[in-house]
Motif scaffolding. Structure first.
Motif, PDB file in Angstrom:
ATOM      1  N   TYR A  34       1.052   6.385   1.838  1.00 20.34           N
ATOM      2  CA  TYR A  34       0.662   5.207   2.208  1.00 20.34           C
ATOM      3  C   TYR A  34      -0.833   5.096   1.928  1.00 20.34           C
ATOM      4  O   TYR A  34      -1.623   5.906   2.603  1.00 20.34           O
ATOM      5  N   TYR A  35      -1.426   4.202   1.232  1.00 18.65           N
ATOM      6  CA  TYR A  35      -2.979   4.069   0.996  1.00 18.65           C
ATOM      7  C   TYR A  35      -3.540   2.996   2.025  1.00 18.65           C
ATOM      8  O   TYR A  35      -3.647   2.078   1.973  1.00 18.65           O
ATOM      9  N   LEU A  36      -3.912   3.614   2.940  1.00 17.54           N
ATOM     10  CA  LEU A  36      -4.085   3.057   4.335  1.00 17.54           C
ATOM     11  C   LEU A  36      -5.454   2.129   4.106  1.00 17.54           C
ATOM     12  O   LEU A  36      -5.455   0.940   4.276  1.00 17.54           O
ATOM     13  N   ASN A  37      -6.778   2.590   3.305  1.00 13.28           N
ATOM     14  CA  ASN A  37      -7.788   1.973   2.922  1.00 13.28           C
ATOM     15  C   ASN A  37      -8.631   2.906   2.048  1.00 13.28           C
ATOM     16  O   ASN A  37      -8.110   3.755   1.519  1.00 13.28           O
TER      17      ASN A  37
ATOM     18  N   LEU B  17      -2.869  14.326   4.471  1.00 10.18           N
ATOM     19  CA  LEU B  17      -3.850  13.185   4.368  1.00 10.18           C
ATOM     20  C   LEU B  17      -4.867  13.292   3.351  1.00 10.18           C
ATOM     21  O   LEU B  17      -5.282  14.731   3.058  1.00 10.18           O
TER      22      LEU B  17
ATOM     23  N   LYS C 109       0.885  -1.215   0.071  1.00 14.95           N
ATOM     24  CA  LYS C 109      -0.042  -0.042  -0.060  1.00 14.95           C
ATOM     25  C   LYS C 109       0.774   1.278   0.012  1.00 14.95           C
ATOM     26  O   LYS C 109       0.202   2.471   0.190  1.00 14.95           O
TER      27      LYS C 109
ATOM     28  N   TRP D 148      -9.033   6.515   3.673  1.00 16.86           N
ATOM     29  CA  TRP D 148      -7.755   7.560   3.883  1.00 16.86           C
ATOM     30  C   TRP D 148      -6.494   6.922   2.934  1.00 16.86           C
ATOM     31  O   TRP D 148      -6.226   5.936   3.076  1.00 16.86           O
ATOM     32  N   THR D 149      -6.089   7.997   3.089  1.00 16.90           N
ATOM     33  CA  THR D 149      -4.652   8.243   2.236  1.00 16.90           C
ATOM     34  C   THR D 149      -3.567   9.175   2.989  1.00 16.90           C
ATOM     35  O   THR D 149      -3.884  10.108   3.317  1.00 16.90           O
ATOM     36  N   LEU D 150      -2.489   8.564   3.539  1.00 17.24           N
ATOM     37  CA  LEU D 150      -1.574   9.502   4.458  1.00 17.24           C
ATOM     38  C   LEU D 150      -0.350   9.471   3.661  1.00 17.24           C
ATOM     39  O   LEU D 150       0.145   8.714   2.717  1.00 17.24           O
TER      40      LEU D 150
END
Length: 434
Positions: free
Chosen positions: A336-339, A375, A286, A342-344
């Protein structure tokens, strides 16, 4: 021409030269295109293409979209400028070679300000090959204001510069790997520059019958000088595969001329900008890494020209030479594509100063470090909200400035100090595809 008139004209030209250039230092080249860029220190911004703001960095990246996309947002820039250990040598100090001691200047940390820079971007694919885009944002801007009681007044004053960039661009996809783009920039700028003589300079002018009428008058008062110029930008994108791509863009900035309502004209070259970016999403994870190297051609900034000034010497024309160096931005970041919601992201940039030997108290400049995080929240399948935060930390710089006396070629006053400029950047942005 009598000496009184010569003093007025020369003093104004010197003051304009000292203040105008510092307002365009690299530390105030605004990166105000997007909140996502702020959140990753603009690492990879010429190729990531996660919203319409990418067209401000690379027009070729518009080819990466297969549907219309719209982004609107704003950025706040809060500057924290400290001037410490300052010593001001006024006319009596200069005339006696230091026998009359220099005046210690109280440390100050309240000359910075908070500015808001909005941005808007729209990209519309016409077919599988062509896309067009329209945007508006700011490339340059700053504001510093010293109090009227600042001891070294002619080195402080008010500097307020704003710019607005309206862009129109198009892109063409050659094949699955290569895309190209080009655009036109219409740049509007407005500036206010005010410099008043210190109490010591005013007193010295009052003692001389030739300059007594000038005592208390501002050395410089340029309010609301405006101008419009046209530049262009070109770029390309190479897609190695769906997870790896590279982008390169070049922006030509024109020589800029601004004029106030008194007919005073200031002509100065703006820097050309070139940027190379890369984006790599790590397979079966991710996480993605991205980076940029940006070149800013401040080395072409050789002089500022003035005409129709009270400050011109004899012919109505005055040129002030400068010694500038090219600037560089080096940035790296991660996403970081958390889900699905959300993207961080985070990033780091090292940003080099445009100023070299010539430095300024009114708008200090130095090498800087950017520490960024941000984010994205997906409101739905078509809409996102982005937030970005950057702490920009500048180095301490030793500054030495002087003002020549146009009547006899000696030094009218001088100042030495240590400056440091930090800043906080925050951005908020809404994007939608349709």
């Amino acid at each position: 021409m009598n000496k009184k008139r010569l003093f007025i004209r020369s003093a104004v030209a010197i003051a304009v030269a000292a203040s105008s250039t510092s307002a365009l230092a690299a530390g105030f080249q605004l990166n105000a295109q997007s909140a996502t860029g702020i959140g990753r220190a603009f690492a990879g911004d010429a190729v990531i293409a996660d919203n319409a703001a990418v067209m401000a960095r690379n027009p070729a990246a518009m080819a990466l979209f297969d549907e219309k996309v719209f982004s609107i947002g704003f950025e706040t820039i809060t500057t924290d400028i400290k001037v410490s250990d300052a010593e001001y040598c006024g006319p009596a100090c200069e005339l006696t070679g230091g026998l009359v001691p220099a005046t210690s200047v109280e440390d100050t940390d309240d000359v910075g300000s908070t500015s808001i820079a909005p941005n808007i971007h729209f990209i519309m694919p016409l077919n599988e090959k062509f896309a067009v885009g329209l945007n508006a944002y700011s490339n340059f801007g700053t504001k510093t204001e010293f109090g009227d009681d600042y001891v070294a007044a002619e080195y402080g004053g008010l500097t307020d510069v704003k710019s607005f960039n309206l862009g129109l661009a198009g892109s063409y996809r050659l094949n699955d790997q290569w895309s190209f783009g080009a655009g036109v920039d219409v740049i509007y700028a407005e500036g206010t520059l005010i410099r008043k003589p210190s109490t010591q300079v005013t007193g010295a002018l009052a003692l001389n019958p030739q300059t007594r009428p000038l005592a208390g008058l501002p050395l410089l008062s340029v309010e609301g000088a405006t101008g419009i110029e046209v530049g262009f930008n070109v770029g390309t994108v190479y897609e190695l595969d769906e997870n790896n791509r590279f982008g390169f863009a070049y922006r030509y900035s024109p020589e800029f001329e601004a004029e106030d309502d008194k007919g005073q004209k200031i002509t100065l070259p703006l820097p050309d900008i070139a940027e190379f970016s890369g984006f790599h999403k790590i397979e079966n994870t991710k996480f993605a890494v991205h980076y940029s190297v940006q070149y800013i051609g401040w080395g072409d900034f050789d002089k500022i020209s003035f005409s129709n000034l009270q400050g011109s010497v004899v012919s109505g024309q005055y040129d002030k030479p400068y010694e500038w160096q090219d600037g560089w931005h080096y940035s790296i970041g991660g996403t970081y594509y958390l889900n699905n919601d959300w993207t961080l992201r985070a990033g780091y940039m090292y940003d080099t100063s445009a100023q070299d030997e010539l430095t300024s108290i009114s708008v200090p400049d130095s090498d800087r470090q950017w520490f960024s995080t941000g984010l994205t929240y997906n409101l739905d399948k078509s809409s996102t909200i982005d937030f970005g935060f950057t702490y920009l930390m500048g180095e301490k710089v030793s500054v030495n400035e002087s003002t020549p006396n146009p009547l006899n070629g000696s030094t009218l006053s001088s100042v030495s100090a240590t400056t440091q400029a930090n800043a906080i950047l925050m951005g908020l942005q809404y994007s939608r595809t349709f």
